[in-house]
Design a protein around this motif. Structure first.
Motif, PDB file in Angstrom:
ATOM      1  N   ASN A 119       0.640  -1.364   0.005  1.00  0.00           N
ATOM      2  CA  ASN A 119      -0.046  -0.222  -0.069  1.00  0.00           C
ATOM      3  C   ASN A 119       0.958   1.301  -0.017  1.00  0.00           C
ATOM      4  OD1 ASN A 119      -2.727  -1.127   0.080  1.00  0.00           O
ATOM      5  ND2 ASN A 119      -2.244  -1.815   2.089  1.00  0.00           N
ATOM      6  N   THR A 120       1.652   1.429   1.367  1.00  0.00           N
ATOM      7  CA  THR A 120       2.393   2.860   1.330  1.00  0.00           C
ATOM      8  C   THR A 120       3.527   2.740   1.724  1.00  0.00           C
ATOM      9  OG1 THR A 120       0.988   3.411   3.129  1.00  0.00           O
ATOM     10  CG2 THR A 120      -0.053   4.218   1.126  1.00  0.00           C
ATOM     11  N   VAL A 121       3.705   1.784   2.732  1.00  0.00           N
ATOM     12  CA  VAL A 121       5.158   1.704   3.372  1.00  0.00           C
ATOM     13  C   VAL A 121       5.872   0.215   3.072  1.00  0.00           C
ATOM     14  CG1 VAL A 121       4.343   3.065   5.292  1.00  0.00           C
ATOM     15  CG2 VAL A 121       4.172   0.584   5.454  1.00  0.00           C
ATOM     16  N   THR A 122       7.117   0.158   3.173  1.00  0.00           N
ATOM     17  CA  THR A 122       7.828  -0.959   2.935  1.00  0.00           C
ATOM     18  C   THR A 122       7.507  -1.960   3.963  1.00  0.00           C
ATOM     19  OG1 THR A 122       9.639   0.414   1.912  1.00  0.00           O
ATOM     20  CG2 THR A 122      10.097  -2.034   2.756  1.00  0.00           C
ATOM     21  N   VAL A 123       7.258  -3.224   3.752  1.00  0.00           N
ATOM     22  CA  VAL A 123       6.961  -4.337   4.735  1.00  0.00           C
ATOM     23  C   VAL A 123       8.013  -4.597   5.375  1.00  0.00           C
ATOM     24  CG1 VAL A 123       6.126  -6.591   5.012  1.00  0.00           C
ATOM     25  CG2 VAL A 123       5.137  -5.207   3.347  1.00  0.00           C
ATOM     26  N   GLU A 124       8.189  -4.750   6.700  1.00  0.00           N
ATOM     27  CA  GLU A 124       9.125  -5.100   7.753  1.00  0.00           C
ATOM     28  C   GLU A 124       8.745  -6.096   8.501  1.00  0.00           C
ATOM     29  OE1 GLU A 124      12.055  -3.789   7.334  1.00  0.00           O
ATOM     30  OE2 GLU A 124      11.827  -2.105   5.868  1.00  0.00           O
ATOM     31  N   ALA A 125       9.028  -7.369   8.237  1.00  0.00           N
ATOM     32  CA  ALA A 125       8.294  -8.378   9.009  1.00  0.00           C
ATOM     33  C   ALA A 125       8.846  -9.950   8.684  1.00  0.00           C
ATOM     34  CB  ALA A 125       6.670  -8.545   8.789  1.00  0.00           C
ATOM     35  N   ASP A 126       8.709 -10.749   9.824  1.00  0.00           N
ATOM     36  CA  ASP A 126       9.014 -12.143   9.629  1.00  0.00           C
ATOM     37  C   ASP A 126       7.746 -12.688   9.406  1.00  0.00           C
ATOM     38  OD1 ASP A 126      11.914 -12.683   9.169  1.00  0.00           O
ATOM     39  OD2 ASP A 126      11.942 -11.478  11.277  1.00  0.00           O
ATOM     40  N   LEU A 127       7.489 -13.818   8.373  1.00  0.00           N
ATOM     41  CA  LEU A 127       6.372 -14.374   8.493  1.00  0.00           C
ATOM     42  C   LEU A 127       6.600 -15.859   8.805  1.00  0.00           C
ATOM     43  CD1 LEU A 127       3.542 -14.847   7.275  1.00  0.00           C
ATOM     44  CD2 LEU A 127       4.344 -15.759   5.230  1.00  0.00           C
ATOM     45  N   TYR A 128       5.461 -16.374   9.821  1.00  0.00           N
ATOM     46  CA  TYR A 128       5.681 -17.838  10.278  1.00  0.00           C
ATOM     47  C   TYR A 128       4.544 -18.569  10.193  1.00  0.00           C
ATOM     48  CZ  TYR A 128       9.544 -15.843  12.884  1.00  0.00           C
ATOM     49  OH  TYR A 128      10.789 -15.307  13.273  1.00  0.00           O
ATOM     50  N   ILE A 129       4.742 -19.872   9.448  1.00  0.00           N
ATOM     51  CA  ILE A 129       3.649 -20.877   9.161  1.00  0.00           C
ATOM     52  C   ILE A 129       3.645 -22.017   9.884  1.00  0.00           C
ATOM     53  CG2 ILE A 129       2.465 -21.899   7.027  1.00  0.00           C
ATOM     54  CD1 ILE A 129       3.712 -19.637   5.387  1.00  0.00           C
ATOM     55  N   LEU A 130       2.844 -22.342  10.876  1.00  0.00           N
ATOM     56  CA  LEU A 130       3.047 -23.351  11.542  1.00  0.00           C
ATOM     57  C   LEU A 130       2.165 -24.484  10.978  1.00  0.00           C
ATOM     58  CD1 LEU A 130       3.735 -24.660  14.203  1.00  0.00           C
ATOM     59  CD2 LEU A 130       1.424 -24.024  14.968  1.00  0.00           C
ATOM     60  N   CYS A 131       2.998 -25.765  10.521  1.00  0.00           N
ATOM     61  CA  CYS A 131       2.561 -26.730   9.855  1.00  0.00           C
ATOM     62  C   CYS A 131       2.307 -28.178  10.800  1.00  0.00           C
ATOM     63  CB  CYS A 131       3.395 -26.920   8.664  1.00  0.00           C
ATOM     64  SG  CYS A 131       3.481 -25.632   7.636  1.00  0.00           S
ATOM     65  N   VAL A 132       1.592 -29.027  10.117  1.00  0.00           N
ATOM     66  CA  VAL A 132       1.740 -30.466  10.898  1.00  0.00           C
ATOM     67  C   VAL A 132       1.733 -31.442   9.481  1.00  0.00           C
ATOM     68  CG1 VAL A 132      -0.597 -30.525  10.934  1.00  0.00           C
ATOM     69  CG2 VAL A 132       0.837 -32.180  12.345  1.00  0.00           C
ATOM     70  N   ARG A 133       2.340 -32.595   9.505  1.00  0.00           N
ATOM     71  CA  ARG A 133       2.672 -33.544   8.398  1.00  0.00           C
ATOM     72  C   ARG A 133       1.421 -34.424   8.479  1.00  0.00           C
ATOM     73  NH1 ARG A 133       8.341 -36.956   7.037  1.00  0.00           N
ATOM     74  NH2 ARG A 133       7.002 -37.786   5.030  1.00  0.00           N
ATOM     75  N   VAL A 134       0.673 -34.872   7.107  1.00  0.00           N
ATOM     76  CA  VAL A 134      -0.254 -35.528   7.126  1.00  0.00           C
ATOM     77  C   VAL A 134       0.146 -36.771   6.375  1.00  0.00           C
ATOM     78  CG1 VAL A 134      -2.060 -33.670   7.289  1.00  0.00           C
ATOM     79  CG2 VAL A 134      -1.139 -34.253   5.093  1.00  0.00           C
TER      80      VAL A 134
END
Length: 134
Positions: A119-134
């Motif tokens: 949108n208007t500002v530079t993104v400054e973040a860490d993304l975390y995705i919690l997963c489980v094996r199926v």
């Protein structure tokens, strides 16, 4: 039960294992993105798993809000959730509000991506995705 040799193979089962299953976290640093972009998180995965939670941690103050959407090959896994805005500090955590059960399973050889809607500002973040094996 595990002994001094470590965790038994039975304990490292899949989601339907009565002994439980370990979870794992995918991570993507999305600092510095200043345009609409799709970023690879995991490409051509080696096994099937489900995404069960998604959150982002701000790395810097962000005065305006940006949105992230986690996607699998089959479609949007999360809603477009906002990060930043107002008085966001570098310690704030933002969580996806919805996970689509129709798209949460990632099959072998699929990809996991994150769409950054700039949108208007530079993104400054860490993304975390919690997963489980199926």
């Amino acid at each position: 039960m595990a002994d001094r040799r470590g965790i038994s193979g039975k304990a490292l089962g899949r989601i339907d294992n009565p002994l439980g299953t370990p979870v794992f976290v995918l991570h993507k640093n999305i600092t510095g993105e200043a345009a609409d972009v799709t970023l690879n998180v995991a490409v051509n995965v080696d096994f099937s798993f489900r995404i069960i939670d998604v959150w982002a941690v701000a790395n810097a103050d962000m005065t305006a809000s940006e949105t992230l959407t986690v996607k699998s090959t089959s479609g949007d896994v999360t809603d477009a959730f906002a990060i930043g805005g107002g008085s966001t500090e570098d310690t704030d955590i933002f969580r996806a509000g919805e996970i689509d059960d129709a798209n949460m399973k990632v099959s072998k050889n699929d990809d996991v991506t994150v769409y950054v809607d700039y949108n208007t500002v530079t993104v400054e973040a860490d993304l975390y995705i919690l997963c489980v094996r199926v």
